[in-house]
Write an enzyme that holds these catalytic residues in place. Sequence first.
Site, PDB file in Angstrom:
ATOM      1  CG  ASP A  85     -13.318  34.661 -52.135  1.00 19.11           C
ATOM      2  OD1 ASP A  85     -13.994  35.449 -51.440  1.00 19.11           O
ATOM      3  OD2 ASP A  85     -12.098  34.776 -52.276  1.00 19.11           O
ATOM      4  CD  GLU A 101      -5.055  30.370 -51.964  1.00 21.29           C
ATOM      5  OE1 GLU A 101      -4.143  31.196 -52.184  1.00 21.29           O
ATOM      6  OE2 GLU A 101      -5.752  30.386 -50.925  1.00 21.29           O
ATOM      7  CG  HIS A 107      -4.967  34.561 -52.897  1.00 25.38           C
ATOM      8  ND1 HIS A 107      -5.139  33.798 -51.770  1.00 25.38           N
ATOM      9  CD2 HIS A 107      -5.313  35.817 -52.525  1.00 25.38           C
ATOM     10  CE1 HIS A 107      -5.587  34.569 -50.787  1.00 25.38           C
ATOM     11  NE2 HIS A 107      -5.694  35.796 -51.221  1.00 25.38           N
TER      12      HIS A 107
HETATM   13  P1  PGA Z   1      -6.596  41.396 -47.348  1.00 26.89           P
HETATM   14  O1  PGA Z   1      -6.571  40.017 -48.094  1.00 26.89           O
HETATM   15  O2  PGA Z   1      -7.435  42.315 -48.182  1.00 26.89           O
HETATM   16  O3  PGA Z   1      -7.237  41.065 -46.042  1.00 26.89           O
HETATM   17  O4  PGA Z   1      -5.176  41.854 -47.255  1.00 26.89           O
HETATM   18  C1  PGA Z   1      -6.361  39.974 -49.446  1.00 26.89           C
HETATM   19  C2  PGA Z   1      -6.326  38.524 -49.845  1.00 26.89           C
HETATM   20  O5  PGA Z   1      -5.616  37.744 -49.216  1.00 26.89           O
HETATM   21  O6  PGA Z   1      -7.028  38.189 -50.807  1.00 26.89           O
END
Ligand code: PGA
Length: 243
Positions: free
Chosen positions: A69, A142, A137
């Site tokens: 993404d 989301e 998500h």
């Molecule tokens: P993080 O984020 O690995 O920085 O905890 C995960 C996400 O929000 O997809």
Amino acid sequence: MTAPRLDVFPAADWPERVAAELADRLRERPTARLCLPTGDTPAPVYAALADAAARGAVDLARATVVLLDEYLGLEPSDPARCDARLRRELLDRLPAAPAFHAIAVDDGDPVAAAAAHDAVAAAGLDLTLLGLGANGHVGFNEPGSGPDAATRVVALAETSRELAHVRYGAARTPTGGITLGIARLLASAEIWLLVTGAGKAAVLARTLEGPEGDDCPASFLRRHSRLRVLADEAAATALSGAR
Ligand code: PGA
């Protein structure tokens, strides 16, 4: 539905254990097509993988990396950009870099960029790594995203906007992004969900043990017959073990 495979490793060696598993996969299939995320969860895995590559223990030169993404509206040099981050944390640290497919968010036509990136992923993904958002998500799918969600331009949840700015250091708060859709992720031959820290314990339990639902898009990953969850001990504390 096959129950996902769950591996729980101590936090102290979680990154090395996950990197070693990944190195095994790459030895089995040096030309693997990998979908990779960015974020604080995979970052230490990438550091361990880059160290392994420097030692000659793994080689990604013939692999292909497809970015999961990307934010819209951030400068290419922004430190929070997913492509910049993956280059910094992994690709630029490898003795021989794999082919890398970033998402063409700077070309002024996000819808076309999403379609082009979807076509890259549709050529096949052997293994998709994912982080788990505190809001359930995966990628920028989301809450509200269903199992048929396509690769597309999305509005970011408030928590994702803040994360980009406050924790990942984006110069401004992005409001949108492009993500591979859940349907495309489910088409990957294998999916590894990476989850660390006590802050993710509740959402991991929701993902694996709650009802499938678009309030927690990660729950749809359970439809995949080769879903593997690689968690550290803190992230696994809320699991009942009754799965
Ligand atoms: P993080 O984020 O690995 O920085 O905890 C995960 C996400 O929000 O997809």
